[in-house]
Design an enzyme around this catalytic site. Structure first.
Site, PDB file in Angstrom:
ATOM      1  N   GLU A 269     153.256  77.522 -48.751  1.00 49.20           N
ATOM      2  CA  GLU A 269     153.374  78.141 -49.787  1.00 49.20           C
ATOM      3  C   GLU A 269     153.797  77.314 -51.258  1.00 49.20           C
ATOM      4  OE1 GLU A 269     152.722  81.662 -49.994  1.00 49.20           O
ATOM      5  OE2 GLU A 269     151.832  81.071 -48.113  1.00 49.20           O
TER       6      GLU A 269
ATOM      7  N   SER B 195     172.520 134.693 -14.245  1.00 42.40           N
ATOM      8  CA  SER B 195     173.937 134.379 -13.548  1.00 42.40           C
ATOM      9  C   SER B 195     174.828 133.361 -13.766  1.00 42.40           C
ATOM     10  CB  SER B 195     173.579 134.546 -11.993  1.00 42.40           C
ATOM     11  OG  SER B 195     172.961 135.934 -11.774  1.00 42.40           O
TER      12      SER B 195
END
Length: 801
Positions: free
Chosen positions: A109, A498
């Site tokens: 770069e 229940s």
């Protein structure tokens, strides 16, 4: 000399002086103008500098660098289970990055990075000429320092104004920071594709390892990405990525960073490029999503997604896996009991080849893997040999009748005890497109052995809380998080049936009832004159049992007894009592709530049952144990909240009663746990919901099974049959290897021998006696009448007996 000549000379001298004076004046004015122009130019440049600088970020030290970073979520043993982020960035110090990685990025770069002051004039001139010729910006000529600035600027467009801003910020950064500091910023800030910002995230993305462990070849691959991460993606464009890798290695060799041999070896190295694990989906997605919602609500999206929180949770990964296995096993068994819903479709014989070719292309050359699910097509059904021939892509195999005997047609009128099909043709025919699961690859042959597979349609939720700490160790919110993110353990409100009765019975114990109280199980009718309705509640078996012990009524889940108890203690009292146990869902003010007609969440009900196992103390469930910010400052660490909400004696009596449900009632399947366990089944009208709520001295665990559409699950698919096997499978594995614990008996609990038929003290003629638990002072004091004593039924079972 004459006067005339003298005058002429004087005039000439005056003319020359005047001429000099004019030129001097012109020069002076030009100098002044030039000076003013320089001043104006400098002022303009200064103004432009400050104008362009006014919105630029201030980076004077590395402490000013506060990028968006990943928030991590961890299990109870510190393993990562989730990540949240806008930019997946993990900031790493430069010292943890290999020299080859740093050199690779510099070579690829900005090879003059160590020499220039942040702006490379040569590169700028070269780029300017190319851009001028092209009539647009085609090359940037940016240095690494300028690339650092790009991510700090708000606008992404390619303009000369932006380039000037980059140059200004680059200059400022170079003045304030060292070259190594700039590399630190660059290598942590840069975007490297597939959601990865910075080299650590990219290293995990592409190679599944930390950046410090990268090889030279891998370093060069990463360094080739900044120019165009999507174009050079190692996942999507491996050849282009390799070309960039080779370019980077050559640049490193030219710059003297590596030798020719090192470059050659790196170019020939085989890279193991693999997608990063999706922690969110693979570990405990439902639990992690629950945590995400909480943190986002409390701290906000910005904090959650950008500030790198460390969130530590109570979830146990091993227990979560056990729960997932139990849920899948239970739902598959339920689905098979309900029958085979048929193939995906049936295709003509001429289309089988094209269909199989398409499946083969999806497999991308790989062969089916044992245990995995695939789509296939039936080639032939052989009733004589009781096998079906199936093709999956380019692979053929068989399905034996023994593995698909369950595949009868669904029929709600047929008992679940139905033996199943007798021959393959009762379920399959040639051309059927079906799902199969790989059982085995036949030795020495290319054929496989499959079994017929059908994706269950029912859903299930499971939640487990550790008794002493309140830590929620397990939460399953549904069959498959990828298909549905709805959390049925926390967000859903379903009728508990229940499974709600223990709340009612606990409330009754605090209202003066005892386990030996007698209630008459007889028909009742309720009229709603306002709406012209009549309600005739019934027991599950449509029978009435007369005088019934309190204990027996709960063990056998008698509906009529429950309604009569609620009539006695009052609806408002029960609603308030449920609230004390942690149930916050709204209740209607009618007697049907005694039968669990009002929707609650699995989380609420499990929380309520935990009060029984904790001897009357409500311990607030804990999902998150600690939250730290990015600077490792503790933000949250919930304290143990332990509040006494019901009497210890009541809690133990309920535990003892629910142990009876397991030993002799609707929860008998759970006896196979072979440990002290208490629990209650729940089944709603028309079999829409099935529950099993239970606990041991270590864990309180709840299981729900049902369909999202609130339709019947299947014939006889009660809480006992559909939900309790899941609970049992989970608890067996969760408790494996752990010592057996007994439930603690608090002070004030006594055991008294009673007549099991009357609930009173036995007499000499009592045929059935049992020891019953009581709070001291509530035990019976009267004996069961002898046969020669005359008592009417009303006198014998009047209130108080």
């Amino acid at each position: 000399m004459t006067k005339q000549q003298s005058r002429t000379q004087i005039l000439k001298k005056r003319s020359k002086k005047k001429e000099k004076s004019i030129w001097f004046s012109i020069f002076m004015w030009l100098f002044i103008l030039l000076f003013l122009a320089v001043i104006a130019g400098c002022a303009a440049i200064t103004a432009g500098f400050f104008y362009l600088s006014r919105e630029l970020p201030q980076i004077n030290t590395l402490n000013d660098y506060r990028p968006a970073i990943v928030t991590n979520v961890f299990s109870d043993d510190g393993r990562k289970i989730g990540e949240f982020y806008k930019e997946r960035r993990i900031v790493m110090p430069l010292s943890d990055m290999p020299a080859d990685l740093i050199n690779a990025f510099v070579a690829a770069e900005d090879s003059r990075f160590r020499e220039h002051p942040g702006i490379d004039i040569k590169s700028i001139i070269r780029a300017f000429i190319k851009n001028f010729k092209a009539g647009t910006i085609v090359q940037g000529g940016s240095t690494i320092t300028q690339q650092v600035t790009k991510s700090f600027l708000l606008t992404p467009e390619k303009t000369y104004e932006r380039k000037l801003k980059e140059a200004i910020l680059a200059y400022k950064i170079e003045k304030k920071l060292s070259k190594d500091d700039i590399l630190f910023l660059y290598l942590n800030q840069i975007y490297l594709g597939h959601g990865a910002y910075g080299v650590e995230a990219a290293s995990e993305n592409y190679f599944g390892k930390h950046v410090k462990d990268l090889t030279l070849a891998e370093c060069a691959m990463l360094a080739g990405l900044p120019q165009a991460p999507s174009r050079y993606s190692p996942f999507h464009h491996p050849e282009l990525a390799r070309q960039r890798q080779v370019y980077t290695l050559n640049r490193m060799k030219e710059e003297g960073m590596i030798s020719n041999l090192e470059a050659t070896e790196a170019m020939g190295a085989k890279l193991n490029i693999k997608p990063r694990k999706n922690w969110f989906i693979e570990r405990v997605p439902c639990y992690t999503e629950h945590v995400r919602r909480y943190v986002e609500k409390k701290y906000g999206k910005e904090m959650l997604y950008t500030q790198g929180l460390s969130i530590h949770t109570a979830v146990n990964i091993e227990l979560q896996k056990i729960a997932r296995t139990a849920v899948n096993k239970g739902l598959l068994a339920l689905d098979r009991r309900c029958g085979y819903r048929g193939p995906v479709k049936n295709i003509p014989a001429l289309q089988i080849e094209d269909f199989s070719r398409a499946i083969s292309e999806k497999l991308n050359g790989s062969r089916p893997i044992k245990g995995e699910i695939y789509k296939g097509v039936v080639l032939k059904v052989d009733d004589h040999n009781k096998i079906s021939h199936v093709r999956v892509g380019n692979v053929t195999g068989i399905i034996r009748l023994a593995s698909m005997a369950w595949a009868r047609k669904p029929n709600p009128e047929i008992s679940y005890k139905y033996a199943g099909i007798k021959k393959p043709s009762q379920a399959l025919k040639t051309g059927d497109v079906i799902y199969v699961k790989v059982l085995e690859e036949m030795t020495g042959e290319k054929q496989y052995e499959f079994t017929l597979y059908q994706e269950p349609i029912a859903q299930s939720a499971l939640l487990s809380i550790e008794a002493e700490t309140g830590h929620v160790k397990t939460m399953i919110g549904g069959r498959d998080f990828k298909d549905s993110q709805f959390n049925r353990a926390f967000q859903s409100r379903r009728q508990p049936g229940s499974a709600f009765k223990p709340i009612l019975y606990a409330a009754a114990l605090d209202k003066g009832y005892t386990p030996a109280s007698i209630i008459i199980d007889s028909p009742v009718v309720f009229e709603d004159k306002l709406n012209d309705r009549v309600w005739k509640p019934n027991n599950y078996a449509h029978k009435f049992y007369g005088p019934t012990l309190f204990r027996q009524a709960l063990i056998k889940s008698r509906n009529i007894v429950s309604i009569k108890i609620l009539q006695d203690i009052g609806i408002d009292y029960l609603i308030g009592y449920a609230g004390k146990l942690g149930i916050t869902s709204p209740f209607p003010r009618d007697l049907s709530i005694a039968l669990g007609s009002s929707g609650v969440s699995l989380f609420e009900l499990t929380k309520a049952y935990s009060v029984f196992s904790n001897l009357g103390y409500l311990i607030e469930p804990v999902f998150i144990t600690e939250i730290y910010d990015r600077d490792n400052t503790l933000l949250e660490s919930p304290k143990l909240i332990r509040k006494k909400v019901i009497d210890m004696g009541t809690a133990y009596l309920m535990t003892n009663l629910l142990e009876g449900v397991v030993q002799a009632g609707t929860g008998q399947r759970v006896k196979a746990l072979n440990r002290p366990a208490a629990g209650k089944t729940g089944t709603t009208n028309d079999l829409h919901d099935a529950w099993f709520m239970g606990f041991t001295p270590r864990y309180t665990t709840g299981v729900w099974v049902g369909l999202d559409q609130s339709v019947p699950i299947g014939r006889r698919e009660t809480g006992s049959r559909a939900a309790s096997p899941i609970w049992l499978d989970y608890m067996q594995d969760a408790l494996e290897g752990k010592s057996v614990r007994e439930f603690t008996v608090p002070e004030g609990i006594i055991r008294v021998k009673i007549d099991a038929e009357t609930g009173l003290l036995p007499n000499a003629q009592s045929k059935n006696t049992v020891f019953e638990c009581f709070k001291q002072g509530t035990e019976p004091t009267q004996h069961t009448p002898r046969p020669d004593e005359v008592f009417s039924t009303e006198e014998l079972f009047k209130e108080g007996f």
